[in-house]
Write an enzyme that holds these catalytic residues in place. Structure first.
Site, PDB file in Angstrom:
ATOM      1  N   SER A  41     -12.460 -10.298  -4.416  1.00 19.36           N
ATOM      2  CA  SER A  41     -12.970  -9.200  -4.635  1.00 19.36           C
ATOM      3  C   SER A  41     -13.550  -8.919  -5.978  1.00 19.36           C
ATOM      4  O   SER A  41     -14.507  -8.172  -6.524  1.00 19.36           O
ATOM      5  CB  SER A  41     -12.120  -7.786  -4.479  1.00 19.36           C
ATOM      6  OG  SER A  41     -11.309  -7.862  -5.385  1.00 19.36           O
ATOM      7  N   THR A  92       9.367   5.981   3.031  1.00 23.45           N
ATOM      8  CA  THR A  92      10.772   6.203   3.544  1.00 23.45           C
ATOM      9  C   THR A  92      10.964   7.742   3.613  1.00 23.45           C
ATOM     10  O   THR A  92      11.573   8.051   4.928  1.00 23.45           O
ATOM     11  CB  THR A  92      11.773   5.754   2.720  1.00 23.45           C
ATOM     12  OG1 THR A  92      11.670   4.116   2.345  1.00 23.45           O
ATOM     13  CG2 THR A  92      13.013   5.674   3.351  1.00 23.45           C
ATOM     14  N   PRO A 152       5.227   0.976  -3.798  1.00 21.08           N
ATOM     15  CA  PRO A 152       6.494   1.371  -3.942  1.00 21.08           C
ATOM     16  C   PRO A 152       6.286   2.976  -4.362  1.00 21.08           C
ATOM     17  O   PRO A 152       5.749   3.326  -5.293  1.00 21.08           O
ATOM     18  CB  PRO A 152       7.139   0.676  -4.892  1.00 21.08           C
ATOM     19  CG  PRO A 152       6.536  -0.825  -4.719  1.00 21.08           C
ATOM     20  CD  PRO A 152       5.211  -0.438  -4.408  1.00 21.08           C
ATOM     21  N   LYS A 198      -9.038   1.718  -5.448  1.00 21.98           N
ATOM     22  CA  LYS A 198      -9.769   1.058  -6.835  1.00 21.98           C
ATOM     23  C   LYS A 198     -10.782   2.368  -7.158  1.00 21.98           C
ATOM     24  O   LYS A 198     -10.789   2.508  -8.471  1.00 21.98           O
ATOM     25  CB  LYS A 198     -10.908   0.172  -6.173  1.00 21.98           C
ATOM     26  CG  LYS A 198     -10.148  -1.307  -5.959  1.00 21.98           C
ATOM     27  CD  LYS A 198     -11.053  -2.242  -5.240  1.00 21.98           C
ATOM     28  CE  LYS A 198     -10.118  -3.788  -5.096  1.00 21.98           C
ATOM     29  NZ  LYS A 198     -11.170  -4.413  -4.231  1.00 21.98           N
TER      30      LYS A 198
END
EC number: 3.4.21.53
Length: 808
Positions: free
Chosen positions: A715, A398, A393, A758
């Site tokens: 992972s 958008t 987010p 990462k």
């Protein structure tokens, strides 16, 4: 005068015959001093009046009927009950619930009793009385009375004047309200108009005044005072009647005016029709639709459907229910942009400038749009494309849709799919349903007035299914380039070409998107922003926008880059910039409030001000341990909010027996990874007798901190294996190292995802060296230089390669 009192009497005998009971008229009327009480709940009655009494109480019915054979007149006391403070009446419970003055009533005639129905009888009122003593014989009342001695009065001029005023008022009242005509006839028939007392009684009884007001007339001994009170009630009734007449006249006048206008309009309309100056509704509607489709490039199917509906409208009148249904359907058919397309922009330079001005970073999205425009410039048209923007987010998924629409020169329409659970929202309702409407896609096309807009389907990963259908399945046709050229909406029932529409979908996660739908979209990942990108976005976009929103000039409040750095690291560490903008907004609000009195000429925000403006830090400084510890290893993880560091801790509990457990809200995949790491390390150190003894005599506990946060994924395999190896051997890891990679049971290191996120987390934690699977080397090389800066990457194929780097 109809009353429905509740009668309380002693129990009587069984009901006798139900014949009419007529008491002898010539028997001398002797008024008893002890009477049974019939309560009156609404209005009192007056002497010389006759009226019905209705008895619902079965015991009183038995008592009355049992008296008919005694050949003596039957008398009752009629007493009005008092109202409570709220103006309500209730069944009397004590003497205080009655007024002190009542009347004695003689039963004249009893109607036949029908089982289950109230008993009704006619009474004649004989005289007034004062209550001497009221006795309650559960649950009934008896009253001892003292009758009034009517005084003979001299009719003075004053009484004559009062009488004349009452009679004149009653005549006027009858003229205004014919309902009083019966009362006037009764007055003339029964009352000697030269008796002021009787005139006062009857005139008060004629009014619609309240029970207490009429009771006041009944209880007044003075004839002059009584007739005066009666005149007041009559005058009040007269004023009410005048007001009613006035209101009725006004309403009738308005209705007459409206009717007259309606008739005139109807006549005018008919005259215009005869002269050819106007057309009927059907003809007007027909011409409206014909003018609309004149310039449209309608497909044959749509033209046939419109012609059918126009013919139906010709046959239906405007008053028919089907007329409005057909008209609404024709409105949709004729207002769709059949063959109407906006001109596309083929200027790569202009498109790049618009995209760069609106958004910082997002190179993958920008490059894909530039490629689309480049192909369109050669081909001569932009074909419909379905893109899926995924990421945490607040990274701009958008808002980038509007920028893409501007860069292409297309109309833009956005609607959210979050929480949508009805297939009809996408494909429309069939016209057989009341209130049917087309689906969101057709509504978007109509709203944009273009057949090639950019439609953004927001939050496509949050669609749900219900008994109404699955919207995700309905989207399969919409988002399939091989099918959407013939998209069929249930309401339109005419095929519409969506192949020129550019669809852009957004999602936070891919797990909840059905595979068939995911396969139809071209995925572009929008990773989180690093610190430098967030500061650049805040400086270029967020601060100017919020300054304008709060009515400030750029020079009034100054937020430096070090302050922005402190905000990002302490309060807005999420992958996007939505939290950062919230912090900037809060700083501006609080600064304006605190400096309102002194003025906002030039306020500089400092780091030390942040605690007072934003509160305590939400995030502690994220960095690897400066001094390595046995069993503690730094890993790298990818979450919905972007990349983050993940610490793995191992602890040996000497129990004399072997064992292994994991904590930290680990998911199923992560638990399996830890078990693989435990088994592999025991195998790897199988030749080391000290290590074998260590595992046999100790219970191993592996923990992943932030226990309230759910974690899952493969992972962290090599990270957990390194933690177990460090604890078993007593060795510490090389400082400043973080790692990520999936471990197999044979010690191979498998590739992982989220490399960019990462690496961003590693830089944020001041990691100097990262260990990655060999197969992710290409992913690392493709990262921008500003992310790889100050990071040393080591690529491994087996766990033994990891040990060579981590443990010297």
């Amino acid at each position: 005068m109809a009353e429905e009192p509740t009668i309380l009497t002693p129990d009587g005998v069984e009901n006798p015959d139900h014949d009419d009971l007529q008491f002898p008229a010539r028997m001398e009327d002797i008024l008893p001093e002890m009477l049974m009480v019939i309560p009156l709940y609404e209005r009192p009655m007056f002497p010389k009046m006759m009226g019905p009494i209705i008895i619902e109480d079965m015991r009183l019915q038995k008592f009355i009927l049992s008296q008919k054979d005694k050949k003596v007149p039957l008398f009752f006391a009629l007493l009005l009950t008092r109202q409570d403070p709220d103006g309500q009446v209730k069944a009397p419970e004590s003497a205080d619930d009655f007024y002190d003055v009542g009347v004695v009533a003689k039963v004249i005639q009893i109607s036949p009793l029908t089982i289950g129905e109230p008993l009704q009888f006619i009474v004649e009122i004989k005289a007034r009385f004062d209550v001497v003593k009221l006795i309650k014989k559960e649950p009934l009342f008896q009253v001892e009375v003292k009758y009034w001695q009517e005084e003979k009065i001299k009719v003075t001029d004053e009484l004559k004047a009062y009488s004349t005023a009452i009679i004149d008022s009653i005549k006027e009242l009858v003229h205004l309200n014919p309902i009083f005509r019966e009362g006037l006839s009764l007055l003339i028939e029964r009352i000697n108009l030269h008796e002021p007392g009787s005139l006062a009684d009857f005139s008060a009884a004629m009014t619609t005044s309240s029970g207490p007001e009429i009771q006041k007339v009944l209880a007044t001994r003075s004839v002059r005072k009584r007739i005066e009170l009666a005149l007041v009630l009559i005058k009040k009734e007269l004023e009410i009647s005048k007001l009613k007449v006035k209101i009725s006249s006004r309403i009738e006048e308005q209705l007459s005016k409206q009717q007259r206008e309606f008739f005139l309009k109807q006549q005018l309309q008919e005259i215009k029709k005869e002269l050819g100056l106007t057309k009927d509704d059907t003809q007007t509607e027909m011409e409206k639709y014909e003018n609309r489709i004149k310039d449209l490039h309608l497909p044959e199917e749509a033209q046939e459907r419109i012609d059918e509906e126009l013919e139906k409208i010709r046959l239906l009148g405007p008053s028919s229910p089907e007329f409005n249904v057909s008209r609404t359907y024709l409105d949709w058919l004729t207002m769709m942009p059949w063959g109407v397309y906006t001109k596309d922009n083929y200027s790569v330079k202009k498109a790049r400038k618009i995209l760069d001005d609106d958004h910082h970073g997002l190179d993958d999205v920008k490059d894909r749009i530039i490629e689309l425009i480049s192909v369109g410039s050669i081909k001569g048209e932009l074909t419909g494309t379905i893109l899926l923007l995924t990421g945490p987010p607040g990274v701009g998924k958008t808002s980038v849709g509007q920028s893409i629409a501007r860069s292409l020169g297309r109309k833009f329409f956005r609607f959210s799919l979050g929480g949508m659970r009805d297939e009809a929202e996408i494909k429309g309702h069939r016209r057989t349903y009341i209130g049917a409407m087309p689906g969101k896609v057709i509504q978007a096309i109509k709203s944009c007035k273009s057949a090639n807009p950019l439609i953004m389907l927001d939050e496509i990963d949050k669609i749900g299914a219900s008994f109404r259908g699955d919207p995700a399945s309905a989207l399969l046709e919409v988002l399939d380039p091989e099918q959407n050229s013939d998209f069929l909406d249930h309401y339109l029932d005419v095929r519409f070409d969506l192949s020129k529409v550019l669809f852009i979908c957004t999602a936070n996660l891919l797990d909840t998107i059905p595979p068939a739908l995911l396969d139809r979209m071209e995925r572009i990942e929008l990773p989180g922003y690093i610190l430098a990108e967030k500061i650049a976005i805040a400086r270029k976009h967020l601060i100017p926008r919020q300054m304008k929103h709060h009515g400030l000039r750029p020079s009034q409040i100054i937020i430096s880059n070090p302050v922005l750095t402190a905000i990002v690291e302490g309060y807005a560490r999420e992958a996007g910039v939505r939290g950062l903008e919230t912090c900037i907004r809060k700083i501006l609000r609080k600064t304006i409030t605190s400096h309102l009195a002194g003025g906002l000429e030039k306020v500089r925000i400092r780091k030390r001000d942040l605690r007072g403006l934003l509160g305590r830090r939400l995030f502690a400084e994220e960095q690897v341990y400066s001094t390595p510890r046995v069993g503690v290893i730094t890993g790298l993880a990818y979450t919905n909010m972007g990349g983050t560091t993940l610490y793995i801790e191992s602890l040996a509990v000497p129990t004399g027996d072997s064992g292994f457990k994991q904590t930290g809200q680990l998911g199923k995949v992560m638990i399996e990874s830890s078990e693989i790491a435990y088994s592999y390390i025991r195998f790897l150190l199988g030749d080391d007798s000290a290590a074998v003894k260590f595992f046999n005599k100790n219970f191993i506990h592996l923990h992943v901190p932030a226990g309230a946060t759910p974690k899952d994924g493969p992972s962290a395999g090599i990270t957990m294996a390194c933690s177990l190896y460090s604890m078993a051997t007593g060795k510490t890891i090389v400082p400043g190292v973080a790692m990520t990679g999936e471990l197999t049971l044979t010690g191979l290191v498998m590739p992982i995802g989220g490399v960019k996120e990462k690496m961003i987390a590693a830089r944020r934690a001041h990691v100097k060296q990262v260990i990655l699977p060999k197969e992710n080397e290409e992913d690392f090389d493709m990262l921008p230089d500003y992310i790889k800066e100050d990071l040393s990457a080591k690529f491994v194929e087996t766990f033994e390669d990891v040990l060579k780097i981590c443990f010297k």
